[in-house]
Design an enzyme around this catalytic site. Structure first.
Site: not given
Length: 579
Positions: A412, A254, A127, A226, A224
């Site tokens: 590296d 590579d 909220c 919950e 909400h």
């Protein structure tokens, strides 16, 4: 909950802003305080405990009950340090905007909250906890929160149930699209072209408004959960029990031009990509598009291209490499990473291109992530000297626009043995394998390439022996791998590709000391690279370190160890993998 004052009338000294820059965001607070980078964030809470930021306004009992119902304990925030140390943080954010910000600023919680969210730590705002992530006034910026328009007959506040319309994957909203959730609010944030990249769901109440946002590990919902029944509990459950990222096996290619100007996949031995023959030709292990397709079919979780060819200094003119990406992306449906030459440059005509423009060209050609090497080292060195994020480095520019999940930093380093850890100013570790003179410690010196190239007509380049990427072809820098990793995480890297010059091409296993050092030091994923020679090396690195992925090249190219064999071995060893 209902905001009792118009957000545009709230003093700018009590406003937590969610400021978007193109496609990314940053959290900032308008009151003056120390930069969030000075705060140390360390997740120390138990996995079964969630930290709750209840600043004392409104009833959050239902949130507490829902958390406990899902099997989690609760640690209440008492100090800013509790926020910084949280493993997961939930901010219910009930009450009025101004009152909430006053409390957060006076207690120092706002600063800690900024630092926590900037670090992409697991966060769920509810909220008002969503609204506080946005700009506070209706007249400035894309992150606008404003009051519902009641002139069209809709009652304000909205109190009741509304159906979620999912706009992008959010993880916590899996399988809840079109389901109803409970809202009670008078103010809402509006979707726009500027914020569409992080809006995960919307609802309609007179007009479309943002119901939830997500960026990385940061989530926020206007509703909400919950109070939203089983659907809401499922949202909380997915936040508290996030999907575990299973280890990834990555194939690296590579790519460079051989002496004839053709793009080939090669592989170095401690970064030397030429055959030790009289001809001294570039080692040719196949064609990049064909190999990428093959590895995809064999089960590679990602494909990584490293453009080490001569024309990497001219990225926007690098038509062959862009074509490799375009062709690969037509038939390879796993993430593609590309590195090499992603930096600011000026072409032969005097036109300047930013690293952001270069990266954008790669993204448009099919790359999902870009990898930065030397440029990130220089940026980190400057950052550690000054403590200032200039926002001008390639790392910062690209992560700001495309998000940190799109930026990999390639490190590296090479091992430097020492007698005692205090012999150097950099982080040193006790090594498993002693040095040549019995040294028990080492630090890992970062290097950058100092390769030389000859440019010829139409960007077809003839390479000479001077482009050997051996130890002598790399410059050691005054920064350790540990220090670099911490710095680039602060600067916006979303992943680290951790190589090791000493192990490259040796087939004796990854450098566990190095990988453990770095994967324990940062909260972003670390890819282990250099040294894999057997399937056991992959299980070892996943068991003994916190690496999120393992990368190999030569053993796949030479068909010494198939990708499928690596996957099958990991599965038999009880390590979850994608089969």
């Amino acid at each position: 909950m209902d905001n009792t004052r118009s957000l545009s009338s709230i003093s700018s000294t009590s406003s937590l802003l969610f400021t978007r820059t193109n496609e990314f965001y940053k959290i900032q607070n308008r009151v003056k305080f120390k930069s969030p980078r000075a705060l140390s964030i360390r997740a120390t809470s138990s996995d079964s405990v969630v930290t709750l930021l209840d600043y004392g306004a409104g009833n959050v009992r239902s949130v507490r009950n829902a958390i406990r119902h899902l099997g989690f304990g609760i640690k209440d925030v008492q100090t800013p340090e509790d926020i910084l140390n949280a493993n997961r943080l939930i901010f219910p954010g009930v009450g009025a905007f101004a009152a909430a910000m006053d409390v957060l600023n006076k207690t120092g919680m706002a600063e800690a909250l900024c630092a926590y969210i900037e670090k992409d730590r697991p966060f769920l705002g509810i909220c008002l906890g969503l609204q506080l992530l946005f700009q506070s006034s209706e007249e400035n910026g894309p992150g606008v929160v404003g009051r519902f328009d009641s002139s069209n007959g809709f009652r304000v506040p909205q109190i009741g149930w509304n159906a979620l319309q999912i706009t992008k994957d959010s993880e916590i909203l899996d399988d809840v699209g079109d389901h109803h959730v409970y809202f009670v609010h008078s103010y809402r944030a509006m979707p726009s072209d500027d914020n569409k990249e992080w809006v995960s769901s919307t609802c309609n109440y007179g007009d479309n408004f943002i119901a939830s946002v997500r960026r990385g590990n940061v989530h926020a919902v206007q509703f909400h959960p919950e109070k939203s029944g089983d659907v809401g509990l499922s949202v909380l459950r997915r936040f508290l029990h996030p999907k575990t990222n299973i280890p990834k096996v990555i194939a690296c290619l590579d790519v460079r031009a051989n002496d004839k100007g053709d793009l080939v996949v090669t592989k170095g031995d401690q970064y030397d990509v030429r055959e030790h023959t009289k001809e001294n030709e570039v080692r040719n292990l196949g064609k990049p598009v064909e190999l990428a397709r093959q590895y995809y079919k064999e089960g590679a979780d990602e494909i990584s291209f490293l453009n080490i060819t001569g024309f990497r200094d001219f990225p926007l003119g690098d038509l062959p490499m862009l074509q490799v990406l375009r062709l690969t992306s037509e038939n390879v449906f796993v993430p593609l990473t590309v590195g090499g030459g992603i930096r600011d440059f000026t072409d032969a005509n005097g036109r300047h291109y930013s690293s952001l423009e270069v990266a954008s060209e790669y993204f448009r050609s099919g790359a999902d992530k870009i990898s930065i090497g030397s440029d990130a080292v220089y940026a980190a060195e400057d950052y550690l000297k000054t403590g200032v994020k200039t926002g001008k480095s390639s790392l910062e520019q690209i992560s700001r626009v495309y998000g940190n999940q799109a930026v990999v930093v390639s490190i590296d380093p090479r091992r430097v043995y020492i007698t005692h850890p205090n012999d150097v100013e950099f982080k040193a570790v006790r090594v498993t394998d002693l040095g040549p003179n019995g040294e028990e410690y080492a630090w890992y010196q970062c290097t950058v390439g100092i390769l030389c190239f000859i440019v010829t007509f139409l960007f077809v380049h003839t390479a000479t022996q001077s482009d050997k990427a051996v130890n002598g072809g790399r410059e050691g820098r005054p920064i350790g791998a540990y220090e670099l990793a911490k710095a680039v995480e602060d600067l916006g890297a979303g992943e680290i590709l951790l190589n090791c010059i000493d192990c490259d091409g040796q087939g004796k296993g990854f450098d566990m000391d190095l990988i453990k050092l770095i994967s324990d030091a940062v909260s972003i994923p670390v890819i282990a690279s250099s040294g894999a020679g057997a399937v056991e090396h992959f299980s070892d690195v996943f068991r003994k370190t916190n690496a999120s992925a393992a990368l190999a090249a030569g053993i796949f190219h030479r068909k010494e160890v198939p990708i499928q064999s690596v996957k099958e071995h990991l599965y038999k060893e009880g390590i979850e993998v994608r089969i």
